[in-house]
Design a protein around this motif. Sequence first.
Motif, PDB file in Angstrom:
ATOM      1  N   LEU A 305       0.723  -1.260   0.165  1.00  0.00           N
ATOM      2  CA  LEU A 305       0.052  -0.055   0.122  1.00  0.00           C
ATOM      3  C   LEU A 305       0.921   1.138  -0.210  1.00  0.00           C
ATOM      4  CD1 LEU A 305      -2.545   1.288   0.227  1.00  0.00           C
ATOM      5  CD2 LEU A 305      -2.642   1.183   2.635  1.00  0.00           C
ATOM      6  N   VAL A 306       2.085   1.281   0.978  1.00  0.00           N
ATOM      7  CA  VAL A 306       3.007   2.405   0.742  1.00  0.00           C
ATOM      8  C   VAL A 306       3.597   2.836  -0.614  1.00  0.00           C
ATOM      9  CG1 VAL A 306       4.853   3.369   1.885  1.00  0.00           C
ATOM     10  CG2 VAL A 306       3.483   2.164   3.323  1.00  0.00           C
ATOM     11  N   THR A 322      -7.229   2.504  -8.698  1.00  0.00           N
ATOM     12  CA  THR A 322      -5.995   2.102  -9.326  1.00  0.00           C
ATOM     13  C   THR A 322      -5.048   1.429  -8.280  1.00  0.00           C
ATOM     14  OG1 THR A 322      -6.083   3.746 -10.939  1.00  0.00           O
ATOM     15  CG2 THR A 322      -3.898   2.769 -10.715  1.00  0.00           C
ATOM     16  N   ILE A 323      -5.171   2.184  -6.971  1.00  0.00           N
ATOM     17  CA  ILE A 323      -4.365   1.504  -5.938  1.00  0.00           C
ATOM     18  C   ILE A 323      -4.872   0.067  -5.403  1.00  0.00           C
ATOM     19  CG2 ILE A 323      -3.588   1.785  -3.433  1.00  0.00           C
ATOM     20  CD1 ILE A 323      -3.257   4.811  -4.263  1.00  0.00           C
ATOM     21  N   ALA A 324      -5.948   0.242  -5.498  1.00  0.00           N
ATOM     22  CA  ALA A 324      -6.658  -1.234  -4.977  1.00  0.00           C
ATOM     23  C   ALA A 324      -6.584  -2.374  -6.193  1.00  0.00           C
ATOM     24  CB  ALA A 324      -8.435  -0.992  -5.050  1.00  0.00           C
ATOM     25  N   ASP A 325      -6.579  -1.936  -7.158  1.00  0.00           N
ATOM     26  CA  ASP A 325      -6.210  -3.140  -8.274  1.00  0.00           C
ATOM     27  C   ASP A 325      -4.771  -3.338  -8.251  1.00  0.00           C
ATOM     28  OD1 ASP A 325      -8.824  -2.709  -9.196  1.00  0.00           O
ATOM     29  OD2 ASP A 325      -8.161  -1.452 -10.806  1.00  0.00           O
ATOM     30  N   TYR A 326      -3.893  -2.434  -7.849  1.00  0.00           N
ATOM     31  CA  TYR A 326      -2.448  -2.935  -7.700  1.00  0.00           C
ATOM     32  C   TYR A 326      -2.256  -3.713  -6.448  1.00  0.00           C
ATOM     33  CZ  TYR A 326       2.541  -2.044  -6.840  1.00  0.00           C
ATOM     34  OH  TYR A 326       3.998  -2.459  -6.786  1.00  0.00           O
ATOM     35  N   LEU A 327      -2.934  -3.675  -5.515  1.00  0.00           N
ATOM     36  CA  LEU A 327      -3.020  -4.554  -4.351  1.00  0.00           C
ATOM     37  C   LEU A 327      -3.410  -5.814  -4.675  1.00  0.00           C
ATOM     38  CD1 LEU A 327      -2.049  -2.064  -2.630  1.00  0.00           C
ATOM     39  CD2 LEU A 327      -3.200  -2.905  -0.857  1.00  0.00           C
ATOM     40  N   GLY A 354       1.055   6.008  10.979  1.00  0.00           N
ATOM     41  CA  GLY A 354       1.744   6.782   9.802  1.00  0.00           C
ATOM     42  C   GLY A 354       3.398   7.085  10.318  1.00  0.00           C
ATOM     43  N   ASP A 355       3.807   7.285  11.688  1.00  0.00           N
ATOM     44  CA  ASP A 355       5.002   7.661  12.093  1.00  0.00           C
ATOM     45  C   ASP A 355       5.842   6.427  12.129  1.00  0.00           C
ATOM     46  OD1 ASP A 355       4.196  10.264  12.282  1.00  0.00           O
ATOM     47  OD2 ASP A 355       3.581  10.026  14.382  1.00  0.00           O
ATOM     48  N   ASP A 356       5.445   5.238  12.612  1.00  0.00           N
ATOM     49  CA  ASP A 356       6.071   3.993  12.782  1.00  0.00           C
ATOM     50  C   ASP A 356       6.021   3.132  11.509  1.00  0.00           C
ATOM     51  OD1 ASP A 356       6.715   5.095  15.095  1.00  0.00           O
ATOM     52  OD2 ASP A 356       5.161   4.222  16.290  1.00  0.00           O
ATOM     53  N   LEU A 357       5.272   3.337  10.695  1.00  0.00           N
ATOM     54  CA  LEU A 357       4.930   2.290   9.454  1.00  0.00           C
ATOM     55  C   LEU A 357       6.248   1.787   8.872  1.00  0.00           C
ATOM     56  CD1 LEU A 357       2.888   0.865   7.733  1.00  0.00           C
ATOM     57  CD2 LEU A 357       2.872   3.180   6.161  1.00  0.00           C
ATOM     58  N   LYS A 358       7.173   3.044   8.327  1.00  0.00           N
ATOM     59  CA  LYS A 358       8.271   2.714   7.626  1.00  0.00           C
ATOM     60  C   LYS A 358       9.273   1.730   8.664  1.00  0.00           C
ATOM     61  CE  LYS A 358      12.026   4.845   4.942  1.00  0.00           C
ATOM     62  NZ  LYS A 358      12.885   5.971   4.630  1.00  0.00           N
ATOM     63  N   SER A 359       9.428   2.092   9.974  1.00  0.00           N
ATOM     64  CA  SER A 359      10.301   1.345  10.775  1.00  0.00           C
ATOM     65  C   SER A 359       9.721  -0.117  11.176  1.00  0.00           C
ATOM     66  CB  SER A 359      10.434   2.183  12.100  1.00  0.00           C
ATOM     67  OG  SER A 359       8.969   2.039  12.768  1.00  0.00           O
ATOM     68  N   LYS A 360       8.126  -0.188  11.007  1.00  0.00           N
ATOM     69  CA  LYS A 360       7.700  -1.421  11.151  1.00  0.00           C
ATOM     70  C   LYS A 360       7.900  -2.389   9.906  1.00  0.00           C
ATOM     71  CE  LYS A 360       4.228  -0.382  14.521  1.00  0.00           C
ATOM     72  NZ  LYS A 360       2.483  -0.183  14.615  1.00  0.00           N
ATOM     73  N   THR A 361       7.692  -1.687   8.745  1.00  0.00           N
ATOM     74  CA  THR A 361       7.914  -2.569   7.479  1.00  0.00           C
ATOM     75  C   THR A 361       9.330  -2.855   7.309  1.00  0.00           C
ATOM     76  OG1 THR A 361       6.323  -1.023   6.640  1.00  0.00           O
ATOM     77  CG2 THR A 361       7.616  -2.260   5.081  1.00  0.00           C
ATOM     78  N   ASN A 362      10.301  -2.159   7.582  1.00  0.00           N
ATOM     79  CA  ASN A 362      11.592  -2.606   7.831  1.00  0.00           C
ATOM     80  C   ASN A 362      11.941  -3.626   8.523  1.00  0.00           C
ATOM     81  OD1 ASN A 362      12.186  -0.624   5.673  1.00  0.00           O
ATOM     82  ND2 ASN A 362      13.024   1.128   7.056  1.00  0.00           N
ATOM     83  N   GLU A 363      11.513  -3.600   9.737  1.00  0.00           N
ATOM     84  CA  GLU A 363      11.622  -4.481  11.009  1.00  0.00           C
ATOM     85  C   GLU A 363      11.069  -5.835  10.380  1.00  0.00           C
ATOM     86  OE1 GLU A 363      10.688  -5.143  15.394  1.00  0.00           O
ATOM     87  OE2 GLU A 363      10.198  -3.426  14.603  1.00  0.00           O
ATOM     88  N   GLN A 364       9.975  -5.823   9.829  1.00  0.00           N
ATOM     89  CA  GLN A 364       9.318  -7.122   9.382  1.00  0.00           C
ATOM     90  C   GLN A 364      10.058  -7.652   8.275  1.00  0.00           C
ATOM     91  OE1 GLN A 364       6.980  -8.639  10.890  1.00  0.00           O
ATOM     92  NE2 GLN A 364       6.750 -10.334   9.448  1.00  0.00           N
TER      93      GLN A 364
END
Length: 469
Positions: A305-306, A322-327, A354-364
Amino acid sequence: KQWYQRRVAITAGDDVPNVTEHNKQNFYKVFGIIIENNAQWSMNKNVPTLGTEIDEIDYVNDFYNFWYDFKSWREYSYLDEEERDKADCKEERRYLDKLNKQERIRRKKEEMTRMRQLVDNCYACDPRIKAFNEDRKKRKVEAKLAKQEAYKQEQEALRLQKEEEERIRQEEEQKRIQLEKEKADAEKVERQKQNKLLKGERKKVRDCVKNNNYFCTKDDNIVKSMENLDLLLQALTIDDFRKLNAINKNVDQFTKLYNSFMTSHLEAQETKTKENLVKAKQSQDLHKDQSISSDKFSTQDIALLVKAVKIHPPGTVNRWNTIADYLNQHSTVCSTYVSKDIIQKVKNLQSREGDDLKSKTNEQAYNNFENSQKSRIGDGVNAVGGLSTKDTMNSTLIDDKKDKEKKKKLAWSAEEQKLLEEGLKKFPQSVGPQRWDNIAKLVATRSKKDCMRRYKDLVEQIKAKKAKQ
């Protein structure tokens, strides 16, 4: 001699005075004689004279209108240069008559031009015209000043009227504020009076109930009865208190009325509690539906999604669809996303995650990578001479990196290049996100990223050649 005298008499008024300061100062003397001499040629016998300096504007206008439309009977046959009597034949006489006629017409035109110039010079030197023009300008200026003065007076009257209206409005506003203040003070006094009365009546009821042991037969119910009494005293009106206090000496009647009030109050409280429970349940169900919709997104889907939000920025046509079709195309968890789910999740991420999304994604992503490496390594610690798991993972990462660099350095063959070009022609940009997947399948020996990297390299090489040229 007679002809000469006649000639002088006829041409005595042919002079045209010029526009000079001398002629302006001696206007009546200079132009009076000339006008009188030229008046003899008028076809109209009622010829106006030049007049005097006391004439009115109407007479002067009539004078110039007549002379500008002057019609002369003067003809120039006496100036004929050709003598028709000396002609030898009829044709010669006709020819001489024609020449004389043309000469007379020319002289007539010159005469009319002279008369027009005479009247123009007379008009330019006429002191009466100058006086009339100055008087006209003066009246025009006076009219303009009078109009400006009238406008100023009108504006001043409007200003005074507005000031008066504003003063009246302010007075009315002050009166209104004063009346509202007096009304509020009176209401406050009345409210204080009512509160005082209510307080007294409430105290009487409380004392009466207290003296009767809160109408409880068991001591265990006294606390509950006291709580109910406090709630009831806050709900009753002054009239209810007066009814109770009127019969407080008769315990039976007081107990009956008090119990009826208490029963009605408890029923109302129970109804209100049920309504609140229904509203709370509805709100909980709505929140549950929203949470269920939000739980459809896994960690990988949030990362997708990001990425999709970055690929399709604001302004894209049908952005959320368009974003829904992409997912739906790239997700391995769910393929039934709609635009409503995407919008709701983006709002939730912006407000809470929103603030921790990038860090959570990287961690996962790191955890997934670490788990995959652990499964590949297995029990290989003994095989590598007692190295720790961390050291083994680091060496594996380095080896993988070297392998990737080797693959990058492998040159494309002519067959691969040909297949890539065919794929670019066969699958244009209109195909959409699946374009490079189809091209990679066609090439077969290269991955999707390799094909995209090769295309970018070729584009940069072409641009560099064009820049050199």
